[in-house]
Design a protein around this motif. Sequence first.
Motif, PDB file in Angstrom:
ATOM      1  N   CYS A 368     -10.912  20.308  39.102  1.00 46.30           N
ATOM      2  CA  CYS A 368     -10.733  21.745  38.903  1.00 46.30           C
ATOM      3  C   CYS A 368      -9.462  22.012  38.098  1.00 46.30           C
ATOM      4  CB  CYS A 368     -10.638  22.470  40.249  1.00 46.30           C
ATOM      5  SG  CYS A 368     -12.048  22.183  41.341  1.00 46.30           S
ATOM      6  N   ALA A 369      -9.398  23.183  37.528  1.00 50.47           N
ATOM      7  CA  ALA A 369      -8.201  23.551  36.767  1.00 50.47           C
ATOM      8  C   ALA A 369      -8.069  25.061  36.710  1.00 50.47           C
ATOM      9  CB  ALA A 369      -8.244  22.982  35.357  1.00 50.47           C
ATOM     10  N   VAL A 370      -6.821  25.513  36.761  1.00 50.30           N
ATOM     11  CA  VAL A 370      -6.502  26.904  36.423  1.00 50.30           C
ATOM     12  C   VAL A 370      -6.200  26.940  34.927  1.00 50.30           C
ATOM     13  CG1 VAL A 370      -4.879  28.802  36.762  1.00 50.30           C
ATOM     14  CG2 VAL A 370      -5.578  27.396  38.716  1.00 50.30           C
ATOM     15  N   VAL A 371      -6.895  27.788  34.204  1.00 49.97           N
ATOM     16  CA  VAL A 371      -6.770  27.836  32.743  1.00 49.97           C
ATOM     17  C   VAL A 371      -6.185  29.187  32.340  1.00 49.97           C
ATOM     18  CG1 VAL A 371      -7.975  27.650  30.544  1.00 49.97           C
ATOM     19  CG2 VAL A 371      -8.770  26.325  32.514  1.00 49.97           C
ATOM     20  N   GLN A 372      -5.104  29.157  31.574  1.00 50.21           N
ATOM     21  CA  GLN A 372      -4.471  30.367  31.048  1.00 50.21           C
ATOM     22  C   GLN A 372      -4.713  30.433  29.546  1.00 50.21           C
ATOM     23  OE1 GLN A 372      -2.208  33.138  32.350  1.00 50.21           O
ATOM     24  NE2 GLN A 372      -3.021  33.740  30.357  1.00 50.21           N
ATOM     25  N   ARG A 440      -4.379  21.374  38.749  1.00 46.85           N
ATOM     26  CA  ARG A 440      -4.226  21.087  37.326  1.00 46.85           C
ATOM     27  C   ARG A 440      -4.186  22.413  36.586  1.00 46.85           C
ATOM     28  NH1 ARG A 440      -8.962  18.252  36.005  1.00 46.85           N
ATOM     29  NH2 ARG A 440      -7.991  16.186  36.049  1.00 46.85           N
ATOM     30  N   VAL A 441      -3.209  22.575  35.702  1.00 39.28           N
ATOM     31  CA  VAL A 441      -3.052  23.807  34.936  1.00 39.28           C
ATOM     32  C   VAL A 441      -3.194  23.471  33.461  1.00 39.28           C
ATOM     33  CG1 VAL A 441      -1.584  25.783  34.443  1.00 39.28           C
ATOM     34  CG2 VAL A 441      -1.471  24.694  36.691  1.00 39.28           C
ATOM     35  N   ILE A 442      -4.052  24.207  32.778  1.00 46.46           N
ATOM     36  CA  ILE A 442      -4.293  23.986  31.348  1.00 46.46           C
ATOM     37  C   ILE A 442      -3.912  25.246  30.596  1.00 46.46           C
ATOM     38  CG2 ILE A 442      -6.009  23.424  29.582  1.00 46.46           C
ATOM     39  CD1 ILE A 442      -7.639  21.999  31.745  1.00 46.46           C
ATOM     40  N   ALA A 443      -3.010  25.095  29.637  1.00 47.15           N
ATOM     41  CA  ALA A 443      -2.555  26.233  28.828  1.00 47.15           C
ATOM     42  C   ALA A 443      -2.159  25.716  27.461  1.00 47.15           C
ATOM     43  CB  ALA A 443      -1.382  26.940  29.507  1.00 47.15           C
ATOM     44  N   ASP A 444      -2.825  26.177  26.426  1.00 45.40           N
ATOM     45  CA  ASP A 444      -2.529  25.703  25.068  1.00 45.40           C
ATOM     46  C   ASP A 444      -1.284  26.355  24.477  1.00 45.40           C
ATOM     47  OD1 ASP A 444      -4.722  24.112  25.252  1.00 45.40           O
ATOM     48  OD2 ASP A 444      -5.827  24.998  23.582  1.00 45.40           O
ATOM     49  N   GLY A 445      -0.858  27.491  25.019  1.00 36.57           N
ATOM     50  CA  GLY A 445       0.280  28.201  24.456  1.00 36.57           C
ATOM     51  C   GLY A 445       1.600  27.724  25.028  1.00 36.57           C
ATOM     52  N   PHE A 446       2.588  27.553  24.160  1.00 37.55           N
ATOM     53  CA  PHE A 446       3.927  27.149  24.606  1.00 37.55           C
ATOM     54  C   PHE A 446       4.495  28.166  25.592  1.00 37.55           C
ATOM     55  CE2 PHE A 446       8.553  27.559  24.026  1.00 37.55           C
ATOM     56  CZ  PHE A 446       8.963  26.284  24.401  1.00 37.55           C
ATOM     57  N   SER A 447       4.321  29.448  25.299  1.00 34.41           N
ATOM     58  CA  SER A 447       4.832  30.483  26.193  1.00 34.41           C
ATOM     59  C   SER A 447       4.185  30.382  27.562  1.00 34.41           C
ATOM     60  CB  SER A 447       4.564  31.873  25.603  1.00 34.41           C
ATOM     61  OG  SER A 447       5.290  32.072  24.423  1.00 34.41           O
ATOM     62  N   CYS A 448       2.874  30.199  27.583  1.00 34.16           N
ATOM     63  CA  CYS A 448       2.152  30.137  28.858  1.00 34.16           C
ATOM     64  C   CYS A 448       2.629  28.948  29.686  1.00 34.16           C
ATOM     65  CB  CYS A 448       0.656  30.027  28.605  1.00 34.16           C
ATOM     66  SG  CYS A 448      -0.018  31.274  27.475  1.00 34.16           S
ATOM     67  N   ALA A 458       4.535  27.886  43.297  1.00 36.30           N
ATOM     68  CA  ALA A 458       3.539  27.306  44.194  1.00 36.30           C
ATOM     69  C   ALA A 458       3.157  25.885  43.810  1.00 36.30           C
ATOM     70  CB  ALA A 458       2.285  28.186  44.213  1.00 36.30           C
ATOM     71  N   LEU A 459       3.524  25.456  42.593  1.00 32.42           N
ATOM     72  CA  LEU A 459       3.132  24.142  42.127  1.00 32.42           C
ATOM     73  C   LEU A 459       4.071  23.066  42.654  1.00 32.42           C
ATOM     74  CD1 LEU A 459       2.185  24.749  38.383  1.00 32.42           C
ATOM     75  CD2 LEU A 459       0.654  24.519  40.332  1.00 32.42           C
ATOM     76  N   ASP A 460       3.533  21.876  42.798  1.00 28.64           N
ATOM     77  CA  ASP A 460       4.349  20.713  43.140  1.00 28.64           C
ATOM     78  C   ASP A 460       5.368  20.486  42.012  1.00 28.64           C
ATOM     79  OD1 ASP A 460       4.890  17.641  42.967  1.00 28.64           O
ATOM     80  OD2 ASP A 460       4.107  17.960  44.982  1.00 28.64           O
ATOM     81  N   PRO A 461       6.605  20.108  42.354  1.00 33.53           N
ATOM     82  CA  PRO A 461       7.618  19.894  41.305  1.00 33.53           C
ATOM     83  C   PRO A 461       7.200  18.874  40.253  1.00 33.53           C
ATOM     84  CG  PRO A 461       8.654  19.965  43.450  1.00 33.53           C
ATOM     85  CD  PRO A 461       7.173  19.976  43.704  1.00 33.53           C
ATOM     86  N   ASP A 462       6.343  17.936  40.604  1.00 39.51           N
ATOM     87  CA  ASP A 462       5.906  16.946  39.622  1.00 39.51           C
ATOM     88  C   ASP A 462       4.683  17.386  38.831  1.00 39.51           C
ATOM     89  OD1 ASP A 462       7.899  15.111  40.158  1.00 39.51           O
ATOM     90  OD2 ASP A 462       6.802  14.221  41.820  1.00 39.51           O
ATOM     91  N   GLN A 463       4.171  18.551  39.136  1.00 39.82           N
ATOM     92  CA  GLN A 463       3.003  19.059  38.428  1.00 39.82           C
ATOM     93  C   GLN A 463       3.473  19.899  37.260  1.00 39.82           C
ATOM     94  OE1 GLN A 463       0.247  17.944  38.983  1.00 39.82           O
ATOM     95  NE2 GLN A 463      -1.439  19.330  38.572  1.00 39.82           N
ATOM     96  N   ARG A 464       2.803  19.779  36.118  1.00 43.93           N
ATOM     97  CA  ARG A 464       3.191  20.569  34.956  1.00 43.93           C
ATOM     98  C   ARG A 464       1.935  20.956  34.178  1.00 43.93           C
ATOM     99  NH1 ARG A 464       2.761  14.960  35.142  1.00 43.93           N
ATOM    100  NH2 ARG A 464       2.631  14.044  33.068  1.00 43.93           N
ATOM    101  N   PRO A 465       1.969  22.075  33.486  1.00 47.86           N
ATOM    102  CA  PRO A 465       0.811  22.520  32.712  1.00 47.86           C
ATOM    103  C   PRO A 465       0.584  21.634  31.487  1.00 47.86           C
ATOM    104  CG  PRO A 465       2.674  23.961  32.335  1.00 47.86           C
ATOM    105  CD  PRO A 465       3.093  23.009  33.396  1.00 47.86           C
ATOM    106  N   LEU A 466      -0.675  21.453  31.132  1.00 50.13           N
ATOM    107  CA  LEU A 466      -1.053  20.578  30.024  1.00 50.13           C
ATOM    108  C   LEU A 466      -1.824  21.350  28.965  1.00 50.13           C
ATOM    109  CD1 LEU A 466      -2.371  17.491  32.057  1.00 50.13           C
ATOM    110  CD2 LEU A 466      -0.120  17.738  30.993  1.00 50.13           C
ATOM    111  N   HIS A 467      -1.714  20.886  27.752  1.00 48.66           N
ATOM    112  CA  HIS A 467      -2.552  21.357  26.645  1.00 48.66           C
ATOM    113  C   HIS A 467      -3.909  20.661  26.761  1.00 48.66           C
ATOM    114  CE1 HIS A 467      -3.896  21.868  22.450  1.00 48.66           C
ATOM    115  NE2 HIS A 467      -2.940  22.778  22.301  1.00 48.66           N
TER     116      HIS A 467
END
Length: 514
Positions: A368-372, A440-448, A458-467
């Motif tokens: 699953c993923a949250v997509v911005q 899992r967070v997916i965001a293509d924009g640098f700002s997002c 709310a995210l784990d410190p080791d979790q980061r958004p991906l393109h």
Amino acid sequence: MFGDAVVRLFERFKALFDPQDRMNPGKVVRPYLPTENLRLGAGYGPKVDVELHFSYPKDRGRFDRAALRCVGVGNCRSHSGNVMCPSFRATNEEEHSTRGRSRLLFEMLEGQYRQSPITDGWRSTEVRDALDLCLSCKGCKTDCPVNVDMATYKAEFLSHHYAGRLRPAAHYTMGWLPIWARMASVAPALVNRLARIPGLSRVAKRLGGVEPDRPVPRFAPQRFTDWFAARPPAPPAPLGDVMIWPDTFTDNFHPSIGRAAVTVLEDAGYRVVLPPGHLCCGLTWISTGQLATAARMLAHTAAALAEALGDDVPLVGLEPSCLAVFRSDAPELLPDDPNVAVVAERATSFAELLQRTPEWSPPHVGGCAVVQPHCHQHAVGGFGADQAILDAAGIETTTVEGCCGLAGNFGFEAGHLDVSAAAAEHALLPALREAGAEARVIADGFSCRTQVEQLGDALDPDQRPLHLAEVLALQLGARRGVPVRVDRPGRTAERIPAAAVERALSSDRVRQRS
């Protein structure tokens, strides 16, 4: 539709219950004449006393017609669905809606030839203050039923409002970011260390018009373009060449996105090339209204790209806001430049190119993923191709509706943290909290991605958004047994202090939001 006899009955019926004709007068019963109560009147004819930068092709080249696009429907006052209008959703104030700003621009032009509340034209502080909270998200360009493009109007206004005078400090810092990034690439580690010395950092932010509680993104130790230049030349590929546009944000801050895109595109059967020299689309100059500089830069960039692209090479944009410049802003700034037309035609998103690539399908990722989606992508081009690739990769998505709230330079400018955080609280941050710490967070924009890193508590410190490119490249690497390195490890991501966020969300400007 009803006939004279029925309308007379309507008149008698209305007279019984509304003898003073106070309820919705002048409509079906005793309607106003077509020449009564006109907003403009036969004498309307404002003179725009400056040479415009944008061409306004759908408004006959006239700024007054563009400002009159708004007919008051009020979709910009919604609190659900689509993107428009994040500043209204944050403040609940008409002044900060697309409709309110359109009205102020109309009054600004009215004041030049007849009585109006606004009498100082392009120097108006009322218009400037209303546009100050416009995130330039371009959501209204698509979501408004008459396609008001307030981001373009804001850029045009700022160019004339500050003509011949000193601009806000943020226009020189964030507006000229590509220049400062090139200078920082000489010693990125040193720049990063200096930017995090507490006293020095705070003074520098104050002088630069930057929000004091907003961490400054770290420059990458190696730019994407430097990494690519050090690679052995790639042999010809079955599907020919594609050119990746190395935008400032990918190149200097998140180069692993560029590396990931190379991995995926080569897997799809392309040979990747980069543009010659140091080029820029001028995005940051456009968003801060420095349009003469942006136009010169775009003309130079378009000439170089048109020659390098040849007859059939696609130009792949990894940063949606830069891609939107090539597709929308550049043709409106330079409508008669044939090179700009070539670039606009060739510019494509990463997902769009993959979707039309024959005999290629993405690796199965699953989960699953949250997509911005990026607001500029929503407004120019759409998110359909990205969604198709995500579906084909087997990813179950929760797609965020609305703006992330950072919106380029907006969220970094001093005085905007409250609206930026409130916009993120509209949909993005609740979606992250509901998804959980391991989402899992997916965001293509640098700002997002930056907004998620700095506000995503709310995210784990080791979790980061991906393109999207990183998501696919990581899976390709796992399938081949070749590790793919992704920048921005979560443990070094800096958050805005919780106390600062709490203060921002309790400010008078956003406290009453719906």
